[in-house]
Design a protein around this motif. Sequence first.
Motif, PDB file in Angstrom:
ATOM      1  N   ALA A   1       0.871  -1.176   0.000  1.00  0.00           N
ATOM      2  CA  ALA A   1       0.000   0.000   0.000  1.00  0.00           C
ATOM      3  C   ALA A   1       0.907   1.225   0.000  1.00  0.00           C
ATOM      4  N   LEU A   2       0.606   2.156  -0.898  1.00  0.00           N
ATOM      5  CA  LEU A   2       1.382   3.381  -0.998  1.00  0.00           C
ATOM      6  C   LEU A   2       0.514   4.555  -0.587  1.00  0.00           C
ATOM      7  N   LEU A   3       1.017   5.367   0.330  1.00  0.00           N
ATOM      8  CA  LEU A   3       0.305   6.549   0.795  1.00  0.00           C
ATOM      9  C   LEU A   3       0.613   7.700  -0.154  1.00  0.00           C
ATOM     10  N   VAL A   4      -0.428   8.309  -0.731  1.00  0.00           N
ATOM     11  CA  VAL A   4      -0.256   9.413  -1.674  1.00  0.00           C
ATOM     12  C   VAL A   4      -0.913  10.669  -1.113  1.00  0.00           C
ATOM     13  N   ALA A   5      -0.425  11.833  -1.554  1.00  0.00           N
ATOM     14  CA  ALA A   5      -0.939  13.115  -1.051  1.00  0.00           C
ATOM     15  C   ALA A   5      -2.262  13.492  -1.712  1.00  0.00           C
TER      16      ALA A   5
ATOM     17  N   LEU B   1      -5.009  11.567  -3.990  1.00  0.00           N
ATOM     18  CA  LEU B   1      -5.463  10.342  -4.654  1.00  0.00           C
ATOM     19  C   LEU B   1      -6.217  10.648  -5.950  1.00  0.00           C
ATOM     20  N   ALA B   2      -7.022  11.698  -5.964  1.00  0.00           N
ATOM     21  CA  ALA B   2      -7.770  12.040  -7.177  1.00  0.00           C
ATOM     22  C   ALA B   2      -6.822  12.344  -8.335  1.00  0.00           C
ATOM     23  N   GLU B   3      -5.772  13.097  -8.076  1.00  0.00           N
ATOM     24  CA  GLU B   3      -4.788  13.409  -9.117  1.00  0.00           C
ATOM     25  C   GLU B   3      -4.081  12.136  -9.572  1.00  0.00           C
ATOM     26  N   PHE B   4      -3.722  11.283  -8.618  1.00  0.00           N
ATOM     27  CA  PHE B   4      -3.032  10.038  -8.951  1.00  0.00           C
ATOM     28  C   PHE B   4      -3.921   9.149  -9.806  1.00  0.00           C
ATOM     29  N   ARG B   5      -5.200   9.063  -9.442  1.00  0.00           N
ATOM     30  CA  ARG B   5      -6.140   8.252 -10.219  1.00  0.00           C
ATOM     31  C   ARG B   5      -6.267   8.780 -11.645  1.00  0.00           C
ATOM     32  N   ALA B   6      -6.323  10.101 -11.792  1.00  0.00           N
ATOM     33  CA  ALA B   6      -6.428  10.710 -13.118  1.00  0.00           C
ATOM     34  C   ALA B   6      -5.202  10.371 -13.969  1.00  0.00           C
ATOM     35  N   ARG B   7      -4.029  10.415 -13.358  1.00  0.00           N
ATOM     36  CA  ARG B   7      -2.797  10.070 -14.089  1.00  0.00           C
ATOM     37  C   ARG B   7      -2.807   8.603 -14.498  1.00  0.00           C
ATOM     38  N   LEU B   8      -3.289   7.728 -13.608  1.00  0.00           N
ATOM     39  CA  LEU B   8      -3.382   6.306 -13.945  1.00  0.00           C
ATOM     40  C   LEU B   8      -4.344   6.089 -15.109  1.00  0.00           C
ATOM     41  N   ALA B   9      -5.515   6.735 -15.055  1.00  0.00           N
ATOM     42  CA  ALA B   9      -6.505   6.591 -16.118  1.00  0.00           C
ATOM     43  C   ALA B   9      -5.950   7.100 -17.443  1.00  0.00           C
TER      44      ALA B   9
ATOM     45  N   VAL C   1      -8.112   0.992 -12.552  1.00  0.00           N
ATOM     46  CA  VAL C   1      -8.263   1.453 -11.173  1.00  0.00           C
ATOM     47  C   VAL C   1      -9.556   0.850 -10.642  1.00  0.00           C
ATOM     48  N   ARG C   2      -9.483   0.177  -9.491  1.00  0.00           N
ATOM     49  CA  ARG C   2     -10.653  -0.476  -8.901  1.00  0.00           C
ATOM     50  C   ARG C   2     -10.926   0.060  -7.503  1.00  0.00           C
ATOM     51  N   GLU C   3     -12.191   0.168  -7.188  1.00  0.00           N
ATOM     52  CA  GLU C   3     -12.625   0.522  -5.837  1.00  0.00           C
ATOM     53  C   GLU C   3     -12.614  -0.737  -4.973  1.00  0.00           C
ATOM     54  N   ASP C   4     -12.623  -0.546  -3.671  1.00  0.00           N
ATOM     55  CA  ASP C   4     -12.722  -1.660  -2.742  1.00  0.00           C
ATOM     56  C   ASP C   4     -13.545  -1.197  -1.554  1.00  0.00           C
ATOM     57  N   MET C   5     -13.646  -2.015  -0.555  1.00  0.00           N
ATOM     58  CA  MET C   5     -14.401  -1.671   0.645  1.00  0.00           C
ATOM     59  C   MET C   5     -13.813  -0.412   1.277  1.00  0.00           C
TER      60      MET C   5
ATOM     61  N   HIS D   1      -9.190   7.509   1.915  1.00  0.00           N
ATOM     62  CA  HIS D   1      -9.719   7.230   0.581  1.00  0.00           C
ATOM     63  C   HIS D   1      -8.723   6.238   0.010  1.00  0.00           C
ATOM     64  N   ARG D   2      -9.199   5.259  -0.757  1.00  0.00           N
ATOM     65  CA  ARG D   2      -8.260   4.283  -1.311  1.00  0.00           C
ATOM     66  C   ARG D   2      -8.809   3.645  -2.568  1.00  0.00           C
ATOM     67  N   CYS D   3      -7.927   3.064  -3.341  1.00  0.00           N
ATOM     68  CA  CYS D   3      -8.279   2.310  -4.538  1.00  0.00           C
ATOM     69  C   CYS D   3      -7.140   1.340  -4.816  1.00  0.00           C
ATOM     70  N   PHE D   4      -7.353   0.494  -5.821  1.00  0.00           N
ATOM     71  CA  PHE D   4      -6.347  -0.488  -6.211  1.00  0.00           C
ATOM     72  C   PHE D   4      -6.051  -0.357  -7.694  1.00  0.00           C
ATOM     73  N   THR D   5      -4.835  -0.667  -8.063  1.00  0.00           N
ATOM     74  CA  THR D   5      -4.421  -0.753  -9.449  1.00  0.00           C
ATOM     75  C   THR D   5      -3.506  -1.969  -9.558  1.00  0.00           C
ATOM     76  N   GLU D   6      -2.904  -2.152 -10.719  1.00  0.00           N
ATOM     77  CA  GLU D   6      -1.963  -3.257 -10.926  1.00  0.00           C
ATOM     78  C   GLU D   6      -0.714  -2.729 -11.601  1.00  0.00           C
ATOM     79  N   ASP D   7       0.407  -3.361 -11.302  1.00  0.00           N
ATOM     80  CA  ASP D   7       1.621  -3.027 -12.042  1.00  0.00           C
ATOM     81  C   ASP D   7       1.556  -3.765 -13.389  1.00  0.00           C
ATOM     82  N   PRO D   8       2.500  -3.527 -14.279  1.00  0.00           N
ATOM     83  CA  PRO D   8       2.449  -4.177 -15.603  1.00  0.00           C
ATOM     84  C   PRO D   8       2.515  -5.701 -15.558  1.00  0.00           C
ATOM     85  N   PHE D   9       2.852  -6.288 -14.402  1.00  0.00           N
ATOM     86  CA  PHE D   9       2.989  -7.741 -14.283  1.00  0.00           C
ATOM     87  C   PHE D   9       1.792  -8.392 -13.607  1.00  0.00           C
ATOM     88  N   GLY D  10       0.771  -7.586 -13.258  1.00  0.00           N
ATOM     89  CA  GLY D  10      -0.439  -8.123 -12.645  1.00  0.00           C
ATOM     90  C   GLY D  10      -0.460  -8.097 -11.137  1.00  0.00           C
ATOM     91  N   ASN D  11       0.559  -7.524 -10.489  1.00  0.00           N
ATOM     92  CA  ASN D  11       0.567  -7.427  -9.034  1.00  0.00           C
ATOM     93  C   ASN D  11      -0.380  -6.325  -8.565  1.00  0.00           C
TER      94      ASN D  11
END
Length: 91
Positions: A43-47, A49-57, A63-67, A73-83
């Motif tokens: 888990a990486l703490l970011v300053a 999250l909305a900006e980070f999500r926009a850059r990922l998109a 980008v996936r939501e979770d509980m 605020h949190r979300c999940f993504t994957e690295d290029p290898f599926g992690n």
Amino acid sequence: LGMRELAKPSNLSPAGCWFECGAMQLHLGVDPDFRPARKAHPALLVADLAEFRARLAQAGAIVREDMPMAGYHRCFTEDPFGNRIELMQKL
């Protein structure tokens, strides 16, 4: 992630890579029997999250939501290898 790659010490295995951002470093190794981690994850703490999500998109990343989790605020993504990678912003 906005990190710059560091040169690894020459006495270490050339496999893998190191990165840094400010005082934070991330060291990644290579496992010849690699299988993507679908549940266990960093888990990486970011300053901002909305900006980070926009850059990922913009980069085409998933980008996936979770509980919800109290205090973040949190979300999940994957690295290029599926992690799986969790991104969190403290409220």
